[in-house]
Scaffold this active site. Structure first.
Site, PDB file in Angstrom:
ATOM      1  CB  SER A 264      -6.865  18.200   5.366  1.00 11.14           C
ATOM      2  OG  SER A 264      -5.928  17.319   5.957  1.00 11.14           O
ATOM      3  CB  CYS A 265      -4.137  14.450   3.109  1.00  6.54           C
ATOM      4  SG  CYS A 265      -3.365  15.334   4.478  1.00  6.54           S
ATOM      5  CG  PHE A 266      -6.376  10.421   0.676  1.00  2.75           C
ATOM      6  CD1 PHE A 266      -5.068  10.526   1.118  1.00  2.75           C
ATOM      7  CD2 PHE A 266      -7.073   9.265   0.971  1.00  2.75           C
ATOM      8  CE1 PHE A 266      -4.460   9.515   1.836  1.00  2.75           C
ATOM      9  CE2 PHE A 266      -6.481   8.236   1.695  1.00  2.75           C
ATOM     10  CZ  PHE A 266      -5.178   8.358   2.125  1.00  2.75           C
ATOM     11  CG  ASP A 269      -1.935  15.990  -0.543  1.00  4.97           C
ATOM     12  OD1 ASP A 269      -2.015  17.239  -0.542  1.00  4.97           O
ATOM     13  OD2 ASP A 269      -1.605  15.330   0.460  1.00  4.97           O
TER      14      ASP A 269
END
Ligand code: NAD
Length: 425
Positions: A264-266, A269
């Site tokens: 859900s992040c790399f 983002d």
């Protein structure tokens, strides 16, 4: 202290349980009634090692409760965390709709509340907390940040799969502050964690999160690029990275070449940072390339399979591992999703197995693929095995006798030979 956490997803629930476990009283708020009911019954809404036990203990001790009623949850809170999702828009830019909605509701309930500190925990592009978020809260509450309520931004660095451990043992705590009074309270809240603490302004705190994720994502894409070259040269990239990572300036972590990064992040983002850079007139070529390498990387498994099996139409394929990494049920941007789509496009028949993430993938692909209840059942389905997530139960070499294995994660400690093939080695 009395805390309130708005948004009890992967990040919010870990923080809520973490702060409750070190003596705080935490009111969790979510718009999802199912999550609220689960939490109150001592059940975690997500799979994360140790989380459910800690949640159940905190509920029993009366240290945590959940509600959909924001006003009630906020009423006694000295500190309020905002931990709602910040997904990508179609163009990759950050979608702030949940932040804006949360800011409006929070502003409304702050109208009738005395001083408290609001901490932004969601990952937001630099300028968001002091910009649109503060503006909405001030407008709706009729109060002034830094005077009537405190404002802070503490980026979240938890690793899914290790989140409970990371909460208690952070590498660092970053505290972005707007005003001195809130700084003191937020530093005090984090004191029991005994971590290196970096106090900075809010924009810098927001950027530290993006720069950290962009660096780690780039490091993985770099390892994958070197791995793809190694593969063609008949070299094992893991041996190479052992030598490279031994350099004190480099560090051996995050050099695991394979099927690419997800979660859900790399991806989200780095895309948000790219979009923000372009919006302010800078072309971030390195970051764009890191994303491009990562888009293609999962498909390398399909390429290797094609070389081995030829035509994929009607070929039976077993896919082991669906979560974006082990010890989580999170499939957001997981490489497995890209691999399944590519195999379906080629007409392959797929049976997939994952100890935690199967139901999340079923919600995504429905009955386009089959879902094995056990590893044994998955292995019985076909001769061709793709390993996409390195769960421990996949590591036993004896499972794969007579099978052709394409390993995307160095799950088996083997070099390419015979019926075993590594994606980058
Ligand atoms: P998530 O989608 O799992 O959870 C968000 C939760 O917020 C959901 O339960 C949703 O129902 C709830 N919500 C949305 N609007 C709400 C509102 N107005 N009031 C109350 N609840 C509301 O997201 P997540 O993975 O927990 O991520 C949250 C933020 O933390 C994101 O910005 C993410 O980038 C950041 N983050 C996450 C992780 C991680 O490990 N997942 C790590 C670092 C940073």
């Amino acid at each position: 202290m009395n805390l309130c956490v708005i948004g009890t997803g992967y990040a919010g629930i870990v923080n809520a349980v973490g702060f409750a476990s070190i003596g705080n009283s935490v009111a969790c708020v979510d718009i999802d009634e199912k999550k609220v009911a689960l939490i109150n019954s001592g059940k975690s809404p997500i799979f994360e090692p140790e989380l459910e036990e800690k949640l159940a203990a905190a509920i029993k001790a009366g240290k945590i409760h959940a509600t959909t009623d924001l006003k009630a949850a906020v009423s006694g809170a000295e500190i309020i965390f905002v931990s709602v999702g910040t997904p990508s828009k179609h163009d990759g830019g950050i979608d702030l709709k949940y932040i804006e909605i949360a800011a409006k509701s929070l502003g409304e309930v702050l109208k009738s509340k005395g001083y408290c500190v609001v901490i932004m925990k969601s990952t937001v592009v630099p300028g968001t907390t002091e910009g649109i978020f503060r503006k909405i809260v001030e407008e709706k509450s009729g109060k002034k940040a830094g005077i009537d309520f405190g404002l802070s931004m503490c980026p979240e660095f938890l690793r899914e799969g290790h989140a409970v451990h990371d909460f208690s043992n952070p590498d660092r705590v970053v505290i972005g502050t707007f005003d001195k009074k809130s700084e003191e309270l937020v530093v005090k809240l984090h004191d029991p964690l005994k971590s290196k603490t970096i106090v900075t302004d809010i924009k810098t705190a927001e950027m530290i999160k993006y720069a950290s994720n962009a660096f780690l994502a780039t490091k993985i894409s770099f390892a994958n690029e070197i791995g793809n070259i190694c593969k063609k040269l008949g070299i094992d990239v893991y041996d190479v990275m052992k030598g490279v990572g031994a350099d004190g300036r480099i560090s051996p972590h995050f050099f695991n070449a394979g099927a690419g990064f997800g979660g859900s992040c790399f991806p989200k983002d780095v895309k948000a940072l790219v979009a923000k850079s372009k919006e302010i007139g800078y072309e971030p070529k390195l970051l764009e390339t890191a994303l491009e390498v990562n888009e293609k990387q999962p498909l390398m498994l399909v390429e290797h399979l094609k070389k081995r099996a030829g035509e994929l139409k009607k070929l039976k394929v077993t896919l082991l591992g669906l979560a974006f990494k082990p010890h989580t049920d999170d499939i957001r941007e997981a490489p497995s999703l890209k691999i399944i789509s590519a195999l379906l496009d080629e007409g392959a028949q797929i049976t997939a197995y994952d100890p935690q993430a199967k139901e999340n993938v079923r919600a995504h692909f429905g009955d386009k693929i089959k879902y094995a209840a056990t590893l044994k059942e998955a292995l019985e389905f076909s001769k061709h095995i793709l390993i996409v997530t390195e769960w421990d139960e996949f590591r036993d070499e004896s499972l794969y006798k007579g099978k052709i294995v394409i390993d995307g994660r160095k799950t088996l400690d083997k070099k390419t030979s015979g019926d075993y093939e590594g994606v980058c080695w």
